[in-house]
Scaffold this motif. Sequence first.
Motif, PDB file in Angstrom:
ATOM      1  N   ASN A  44       0.814  -1.209   0.000  1.00 40.23           N
ATOM      2  CA  ASN A  44       0.000   0.000   0.000  1.00 40.23           C
ATOM      3  C   ASN A  44       0.857   1.273   0.000  1.00 40.23           C
ATOM      4  OD1 ASN A  44      -2.619   0.784  -0.126  1.00 40.23           O
ATOM      5  ND2 ASN A  44      -2.998   0.645   2.092  1.00 40.23           N
ATOM      6  N   LEU A 225      -0.106   8.144   7.347  1.00 40.41           N
ATOM      7  CA  LEU A 225      -1.085   7.384   8.152  1.00 40.41           C
ATOM      8  C   LEU A 225      -1.085   5.889   7.829  1.00 40.41           C
ATOM      9  CD1 LEU A 225      -3.946  10.006   8.095  1.00 40.41           C
ATOM     10  CD2 LEU A 225      -3.047   8.959  10.190  1.00 40.41           C
ATOM     11  N   ASN A 226      -0.655   5.543   6.635  1.00 38.22           N
ATOM     12  CA  ASN A 226      -0.595   4.124   6.256  1.00 38.22           C
ATOM     13  C   ASN A 226       0.289   3.310   7.206  1.00 38.22           C
ATOM     14  OD1 ASN A 226      -0.849   1.741   4.417  1.00 38.22           O
ATOM     15  ND2 ASN A 226       1.336   2.115   4.127  1.00 38.22           N
ATOM     16  N   GLU A 229      -1.926   2.075   9.762  1.00 33.83           N
ATOM     17  CA  GLU A 229      -2.774   1.038   9.161  1.00 33.83           C
ATOM     18  C   GLU A 229      -1.992  -0.278   9.050  1.00 33.83           C
ATOM     19  OE1 GLU A 229      -4.798   3.186   6.044  1.00 33.83           O
ATOM     20  OE2 GLU A 229      -5.475   1.276   5.175  1.00 33.83           O
ATOM     21  N   ARG A 230      -0.718  -0.145   8.672  1.00 32.87           N
ATOM     22  CA  ARG A 230       0.131  -1.335   8.558  1.00 32.87           C
ATOM     23  C   ARG A 230       0.332  -1.990   9.924  1.00 32.87           C
ATOM     24  NH1 ARG A 230       6.310  -2.070   6.079  1.00 32.87           N
ATOM     25  NH2 ARG A 230       6.290  -4.328   6.339  1.00 32.87           N
ATOM     26  N   ASN A 232      -1.743  -1.826  12.421  1.00 35.53           N
ATOM     27  CA  ASN A 232      -3.024  -2.484  12.733  1.00 35.53           C
ATOM     28  C   ASN A 232      -3.117  -3.843  12.055  1.00 35.53           C
ATOM     29  OD1 ASN A 232      -3.880  -0.385  14.308  1.00 35.53           O
ATOM     30  ND2 ASN A 232      -5.380   0.434  12.838  1.00 35.53           N
ATOM     31  N   ARG A 233      -2.772  -3.872  10.772  1.00 32.41           N
ATOM     32  CA  ARG A 233      -2.921  -5.083   9.982  1.00 32.41           C
ATOM     33  C   ARG A 233      -1.902  -6.148  10.368  1.00 32.41           C
ATOM     34  NH1 ARG A 233      -3.190  -2.437   5.420  1.00 32.41           N
ATOM     35  NH2 ARG A 233      -0.949  -2.576   5.123  1.00 32.41           N
ATOM     36  N   ASN A 238      -4.837  -1.483  17.231  1.00 36.74           N
ATOM     37  CA  ASN A 238      -6.174  -0.881  17.099  1.00 36.74           C
ATOM     38  C   ASN A 238      -6.107   0.651  17.023  1.00 36.74           C
ATOM     39  OD1 ASN A 238      -5.577  -0.343  19.712  1.00 36.74           O
ATOM     40  ND2 ASN A 238      -7.502  -1.079  20.584  1.00 36.74           N
ATOM     41  N   ASP A 240      -6.879   4.165  15.898  1.00 34.81           N
ATOM     42  CA  ASP A 240      -8.022   4.823  15.269  1.00 34.81           C
ATOM     43  C   ASP A 240      -7.448   5.887  14.319  1.00 34.81           C
ATOM     44  OD1 ASP A 240     -10.161   6.342  14.514  1.00 34.81           O
ATOM     45  OD2 ASP A 240     -10.811   6.862  16.551  1.00 34.81           O
ATOM     46  N   LEU A 241      -7.476   5.592  13.028  1.00 34.88           N
ATOM     47  CA  LEU A 241      -6.822   6.475  12.058  1.00 34.88           C
ATOM     48  C   LEU A 241      -7.439   7.869  11.996  1.00 34.88           C
ATOM     49  CD1 LEU A 241      -6.032   4.083   9.084  1.00 34.88           C
ATOM     50  CD2 LEU A 241      -4.727   4.531  11.136  1.00 34.88           C
ATOM     51  N   ASP A 242      -8.696   7.969  12.407  1.00 32.02           N
ATOM     52  CA  ASP A 242      -9.355   9.281  12.401  1.00 32.02           C
ATOM     53  C   ASP A 242      -8.881  10.165  13.551  1.00 32.02           C
ATOM     54  OD1 ASP A 242     -10.850   8.689  10.159  1.00 32.02           O
ATOM     55  OD2 ASP A 242     -12.444   7.732  11.349  1.00 32.02           O
TER      56      ASP A 242
END
Length: 328
Positions: A44, A225-226, A229-230, A232-233, A238, A240-242
């Motif tokens: 990504n 921000l990815n 996300e990475r 998290n994945r 956990n 919270d990207l927002d």
Amino acid sequence: TNTLIDLSQKTDGSQDRAAFAKDVAEGLSQRPKKLSSRYFYDANGSRLFQQIMSLPEYYLTRAEYSLLQQHRAAMVEAFAAGGFFHLVDLGAGDAMKTKLLLGELTKKGKDFDYVPLDISGAAMRELSRDLQQTYPEIYVQAVVAEYITGLQWLGQHLPKRKVVLFLGSNIGNFERQEGQKFIRQIRQHLQPGDLFLLGVDLTKDPATILAAYNDASGVTAAFNLNLLERINRELGGNFDLDAFSHFPLYDPQEGVMHSFLVSEREQEVYLEATQARYTFAAWEAIHTESSHKYTLQQATDMGRTAGFEFVTSYLDEKGGFADMLFKA
Ligand code: AVI
């Protein structure tokens, strides 16, 4: 026929994941918090970086592309002056810019082979296939490895003269001392007479630099921000990207662009991989990337300090980006 050498020595990715978890745990436990930009580049992140390279604000790629277009004939003559050579491309990726040199070398009938090196196995397989189609006459030995492992491999397996490329201002993502150390390591794996071409983004109007890392369309924010996300994945986080936002800051005295992720509220994040919680105060930031800018003098000094002789610098027409040629 082209070959691919995989030195990444992971069979199931478990080693990689453990190292990633350890780095993240350490970085989030420090004050101030930090995460390493080397983890930006999952599938990504690599896709987002491709998008960054064509943003109107991100002048770096276009500047280096245009300087290569302008100076490729001179570069190719300098490279090939000693006969056959291995063209080594550190962090080759899709080799978009290197292809300008490959085209010129082929057109002029120069005797060389091409050794792209990258940590992404997918990128190296794709590049190898792609070049087989576009330049069937070039022998390509793609290497999948971290830089240091790759450098050791080249020292041992490439017997002829070498021309090493390290383009795209990738040196900028090292802290200055680390960058100096890395250039020295490159020098130590080369023989007298080998060449080294280093791409550096030069200091310029701070507003221009800041805009390049703060694009209006928000791609750089998504790229930053990815990383969360990475986590998290891959690490069962956990985040919270927002609740985090991209904050870029240019320091014109140090010549360094810093990227941060700022926690917009007090919060706690849990990672399954470490079975630990990490707390964030409201407005606490994580440092995620440094992109160092150099003056021509600093870039020349860096090469000389590493034991290279300075040959010449090729600049784009705006004078904002340089490919510096050094001789071992
Ligand atoms: C890969 N590297 C040279 C880029 C840079 O400019 O530091 C990465 C990047 N970060 C945000 N935008 C681009």
